[in-house]
Design a protein around this motif. Structure first.
Motif, short mmCIF file in Angstrom:
data_model
loop_
_atom_site.label_atom_id
_atom_site.label_comp_id
_atom_site.label_asym_id
_atom_site.label_seq_id
_atom_site.Cartn_x
_atom_site.Cartn_y
_atom_site.Cartn_z
N PHE A 6 54.13 36.56 42.13
CA PHE A 6 54.58 36.37 41.05
C PHE A 6 53.27 37.57 40.86
CE2 PHE A 6 58.35 34.38 40.25
CZ PHE A 6 58.14 32.55 41.46
N ALA A 7 54.06 39.03 40.53
CA ALA A 7 53.19 40.13 39.57
C ALA A 7 52.60 39.79 38.82
CB ALA A 7 53.76 41.25 39.91
N PHE A 8 51.15 39.70 38.28
CA PHE A 8 50.60 39.78 36.72
C PHE A 8 50.70 38.11 36.52
CE2 PHE A 8 49.67 43.90 36.36
CZ PHE A 8 50.83 44.98 37.23
N ALA A 9 50.79 37.14 37.09
CA ALA A 9 50.97 36.12 36.78
C ALA A 9 49.56 35.01 36.27
CB ALA A 9 51.38 34.68 37.90
N GLY A 10 48.90 35.77 36.88
CA GLY A 10 47.22 35.50 36.67
C GLY A 10 46.37 35.78 35.90
N LEU A 11 47.04 37.45 35.59
CA LEU A 11 46.69 38.02 34.66
C LEU A 11 46.92 37.42 33.40
CD1 LEU A 11 44.37 40.66 33.66
CD2 LEU A 11 47.24 41.95 34.01
N HIS A 12 48.08 36.93 32.81
CA HIS A 12 49.09 36.47 31.64
C HIS A 12 47.90 35.28 31.33
CE1 HIS A 12 51.49 34.43 29.51
NE2 HIS A 12 51.57 35.53 28.94
N GLN A 13 47.73 34.18 32.40
CA GLN A 13 46.82 33.17 32.28
C GLN A 13 45.35 33.70 31.86
OE1 GLN A 13 45.92 29.68 34.84
NE2 GLN A 13 46.77 30.96 35.94
N VAL A 14 44.55 35.14 32.07
CA VAL A 14 43.59 35.14 31.80
C VAL A 14 43.36 35.74 29.78
CG1 VAL A 14 41.53 36.52 32.05
CG2 VAL A 14 42.53 35.79 33.35
N CYS A 15 44.63 36.97 29.98
CA CYS A 15 44.69 37.68 28.88
C CYS A 15 45.43 37.13 27.83
CB CYS A 15 45.74 38.75 29.37
SG CYS A 15 45.11 39.68 29.91
N ALA A 16 45.83 35.27 27.72
CA ALA A 16 47.00 34.95 27.21
C ALA A 16 46.17 34.50 25.46
CB ALA A 16 47.79 33.71 27.76
N ASP A 46 38.41 29.97 39.11
CA ASP A 46 39.20 29.07 39.65
C ASP A 46 39.71 30.05 40.63
OD1 ASP A 46 38.37 25.86 39.96
OD2 ASP A 46 37.46 27.60 41.53
N ASP A 47 39.60 29.82 41.25
CA ASP A 47 40.54 29.61 43.39
C ASP A 47 40.95 31.59 43.03
OD1 ASP A 47 41.69 26.37 43.20
OD2 ASP A 47 40.76 27.31 44.69
N ALA A 48 40.20 31.99 42.86
CA ALA A 48 40.64 33.07 42.80
C ALA A 48 41.51 34.41 43.99
CB ALA A 48 39.71 34.44 42.47
N GLN A 49 41.50 33.06 44.84
CA GLN A 49 41.93 33.54 46.10
C GLN A 49 43.00 33.42 46.32
OE1 GLN A 49 40.31 30.91 46.70
NE2 GLN A 49 41.15 29.28 46.74
N TRP A 50 43.70 32.93 45.50
CA TRP A 50 45.26 32.58 45.50
C TRP A 50 45.55 33.43 44.05
CZ3 TRP A 50 46.08 30.89 49.37
CH2 TRP A 50 45.65 29.88 49.94
N LEU A 51 45.33 34.62 43.63
CA LEU A 51 45.84 35.56 42.29
C LEU A 51 46.55 35.97 43.48
CD1 LEU A 51 42.86 36.39 40.50
CD2 LEU A 51 44.41 34.97 39.98
N ASP A 52 47.55 36.52 42.54
CA ASP A 52 48.42 37.69 42.82
C ASP A 52 47.85 38.71 43.10
OD1 ASP A 52 49.25 36.96 39.92
OD2 ASP A 52 49.92 39.74 40.62
N ARG A 53 48.10 39.55 43.94
CA ARG A 53 47.47 40.36 44.07
C ARG A 53 47.42 41.90 42.87
NH1 ARG A 53 48.74 43.92 49.83
NH2 ARG A 53 47.43 41.90 50.44
N ALA A 54 48.24 41.74 42.40
CA ALA A 54 48.61 42.26 41.22
C ALA A 54 47.71 42.57 40.50
CB ALA A 54 49.88 42.75 40.32
N SER A 55 47.21 41.27 39.76
CA SER A 55 46.36 40.33 38.87
C SER A 55 44.86 40.76 39.35
CB SER A 55 46.75 39.04 38.43
OG SER A 55 47.76 38.92 37.86
N ALA A 56 44.61 39.95 40.74
CA ALA A 56 43.38 41.14 41.47
C ALA A 56 43.26 41.78 41.32
CB ALA A 56 42.82 40.34 42.45
#
Length: 736
Positions: free
Chosen positions: A87-97, A153-163
């Motif tokens: 899911f593109a930008f799912a991790g970034l949304h966690q950080v920015c929410a 945490d577990d940044a290896q599982w961030l979606d590519r777009a977020s990473a």
């Protein structure tokens, strides 16, 4: 990691334990580094740090140590989730929410990019560069009030777009009082996090034997056979989680005698097996609760409780179940497992029927309007056998993901859709589309596997031609050797009667491949490729800039520079007059090359900027290195060395994240213009060796009896260079 924790410093060493109840053992070096980071951030500086180590080594607890000592700072916790990597930008949304209140204070274009990336608004797919700048601005604005500490945490599982976005922002932090701290798991059983390459790292290693024995004695005060103790110490390799968890799944008799101890599986598997043993002792209600929590990827407690209700599970009637699960999972603002391996162990320990039933319940309680993609994914995981309705829904999800610049997510949806598709021909078409998406995402090896499955199906003539084209393009991407031009030429010939537009693009691909191979290849050369393109071009007069470009290129390579340049200049004028940013990526590469070759530097500037923007926006990572390389050279030629240097970092990050073996031609051009003789020499030697191994004649050629890298003959449009070159078009290689 749980309350009996282990990963800090012995209190006798002079530092207070991070939290009440923690037993801190031998983490002096790591804690001192984290304390310095906090001091710097409080002093107004910014820092980025990657904690890297094996599963269970103590990274999560070090993040907790940092969180507990970050008084006066704003703390934003987040974690990568394996189920959301598509899911593109799912991790970034966690950080920015938690920071969205500051969104109104960042520039409007950046705000719009984040809105579209997060699905809060519709519009043109966001430029990844703009999303990165938006995240950076959002962090800076949030930190105006208090220093900001983002713990991921577990940044290896961030979606590519977020990473990519978070790595981009981390490399550009300066004096904003922002800290981005990532915990990344190392090991053969996990993916890497190449998007974070180049950031400062703090390796987290296993405990020394003496400290491991101390921890084991504290965690397991009961009797343990000496031989068993030695084996646990040896197998744990000083891993704190292994030391704490490995013995838990065994009875006192097993610990006392060593009966039934785990075999020599890799460490994470042994830990997971220990978790499985503990889960097996729970009541059915407790196991059901854990399974729902494990299957719900974002840790939304409302969805978990709703799904449990859908399944008819009433935890209130089984107080012992709720109490038992507290050892494994915490229900707060987010459902969190004690360790990511525990989530995996819970899910894998369940039977397939139980997993499908839980996924079906989660699909039923997920809102199809606000979260259609995740609902479709749950439905797909719940499906038994083939299901065209669910497959079609996944195809729609793929289209949405692609529109938002997420080809990797699109590929995941398409691949699962193909598994559920009953019609063999349609299945093959979807596999082919998934292979194309994997290729666009910079993943050629998975693309080859999907392509082989597609080719085994009943493809029609058009699809078979598309498959041959994709295989040829993958060949060119992976190894730009002598085979690529012939394969692309063959694909162009197949497409000519079926899809004239795509055939036209493929002739460009073939000439691009021939340009890299040059005179060193055994297949068709540039002149032969150009002649083929001219022989099959449309009988009508060229109608647009792309037609003119193809004709100009073909004439230039067949008949020579003087014959081709007028046509190329005309093509460039037409392309610049139209919406350059919407021109196909393949045309943009050659348009930029021609602009430099014909000394049209304003056109080169416009076209390379559009090329980079379009490659970023579409997430086409196979094209982005080419775009960046051309843009770097243009910026070098115009004296924008600082801007070129920033793009070199992006080029390296893309190359690392995709695993593509792209030679650093543009990097060595920049190094040469900076006067960095040692760096240039090193890069020239490396790229020459690389090119020679690949059979890429562009990168090496005989010169005066010696081998030299062709880009050492390249130079910019300076007057001094022009004076030295008697015949510019022949003394330099058209490297860009």
């Amino acid at each position: 990691m749980h309350s009996e924790m282990f990963c800090g410093i012995d209190p006798a060493g002079g530092r207070t334990p991070a939290r009440r109840g923690h037993v801190l053992v031998d983490r002096r070096t790591e804690a001192e580094s984290l304390d310095r980071l906090l001091d710097d951030v409080r002093a107004g500086e910014s820092r980025a740090l990657v904690l890297r180590g094996a599963a269970g080594i103590g990274k999560t607890e070090l993040l907790g140590y940092l969180r507990d000592r970050a008084g006066g700072c704003q703390i934003v916790p987040a974690a990568g989730v394996e189920a959301e990597t598509g899911f593109a930008f799912a991790g970034l949304h966690q950080v920015c929410a938690p920071m969205l209140e500051s969104l109104r204070r960042i520039p409007a274009p950046q705000r719009a990019a984040l809105d579209i990336a997060f699905g809060l608004d519709s519009g043109t797919p966001p430029d990844s560069f703009l999303v990165g700048m938006a995240a950076l601005s959002l962090f800076a604005e949030t930190a105006r009030e208090r220093p900001l500490l983002c713990l991921i945490d577990d940044a290896q599982w961030l979606d590519r777009a977020s990473a990519q976005v978070l790595g981009f922002a981390a490399r550009r932090l300066q004096a904003e009082s922002v800290a981005l701290v990532f915990a990344v798991r190392d090991g053969d059983d996990t993916v890497e996090a190449p998007e974070l390459a180049g950031l400062a790292e703090l390796p987290v290693r296993g405990l020394p034997e003496a400290d491991a024995r101390t921890l084991l004695a504290l965690a397991h005060p009961g009797p343990v056979d000496a031989g068993v103790l030695d084996r646990i110490i040896a197998e744990s390799q000083g891993n704190p989680l292994a030391l704490v968890e490995l013995p838990r799944g065994f009875t006192p008799a097993e610990l006392a005698g060593g009966f039934g101890l785990l075999g020599s599986a890799p460490l994470p598997r042994r830990i997971e097996e220990s978790f499985r043993r503990q889960i097996a002792t729970l009541t059915p209600t407790a196991r059901q609760l854990l399974l729902v929590a494990a299957a719900e990827p974002v840790g939304d407690p409302v969805l978990v409780w709703r799904a449990l209700g859908q399944l008819g599970v009433d935890v209130d009637t089984d107080p012992a179940a709720r109490l038992a699960t507290e050892r494994f999972v915490t229900f707060g603002a987010r459902v969190t497992f004690r360790h990511p391996l525990l989530r995996s162990a819970v899910y894998r320990a369940a039977g397939s029927a139980d997993r499908r039933r839980v996924q079906r319940a989660l699909a039923q309680v997920t809102d199809p309007k606000t979260d259609p993609d995740r609902r479709a994914w749950h439905r797909a995981q719940a499906a038994v056998g083939e299901d065209e309705e669910v497959a079609a829904e996944l195809v729609h999800c793929a289209a949405r993901a692609q529109a938002r610049g997420g080809p990797a997510a699109a590929a995941a949806f398409l691949e699962r859709a193909s598994d559920l598709t009953p019609d063999p021909a349609r299945r093959a078409q979807r596999l082919l589309a998934a292979a194309e998406a994997r290729y666009q995402a910079g993943l050629p090896e998975p693309s080859v596997r999907l392509l082989a499955r597609a080719e085994a199906g009943p493809l029609d003539e058009v699809a078979r031609a598309h498959a041959n084209l994709l295989r040829a393009r993958i060949t060119f991407t992976v190894d730009r050797g002598a085979a690529a031009p012939g394969l692309l030429l063959q694909a162009a010939g197949q497409l000519q009667p079926l899809d004239a537009q795509l055939a036209r693009e493929t002739y460009l691909d073939a000439m691009q491949a021939g340009w890299f191979v040059g005179a060193g290849g055994s297949g068709p050369g540039l002149r032969e490729l150009a002649a083929e393109a001219l022989a099959v071009r449309s009988a009508q007069d060229p109608a647009d800039g792309c037609d003119l470009l193809l004709t100009g290129l073909a004439v230039r390579y067949r008949d020579g520079y003087p014959a081709g340049v007028p046509l190329l200049r005309e093509a460039l004028d037409v392309l610049r007059a139209g919406p350059v940013g919407e021109t196909g990526l393949r045309w943009l590469w050659f348009a930029a090359t021609c602009a430099l070759d014909a000394w049209q530097y304003p056109a080169a500037d416009t076209i390379t900027a559009a090329f980079v923007a379009r490659a970023r926006r579409t997430g086409t990572l196979t094209a982005l290195p080419f775009a960046l390389a051309q843009r770097i050279v243009v910026q070098v030629f115009t004296g924008e060395l600082a801007a070129a240097d920033a793009l070199v970092h992006e080029f390296d990050a893309v190359r690392d994240s995709t695993g593509l073996d792209e030679p650093a031609y543009a990097t060595q051009v920049l190094a040469a213009w900076r006067g960095a003789a040692d760096t240039t020499t090193m890069l020239v030697a490396a790229t020459t060796k690389q090119a020679e191994q690949r059979g890429e004649w562009l990168g090496w050629r005989p010169a005066g009896g010696r081998w030299r890298c062709c880009t050492t003959a390249s130079a910019g449009p300076t007057r001094r260079w022009r004076r030295r070159c008697r015949r510019p078009s022949r003394t330099r290689i058209s490297a860009w």
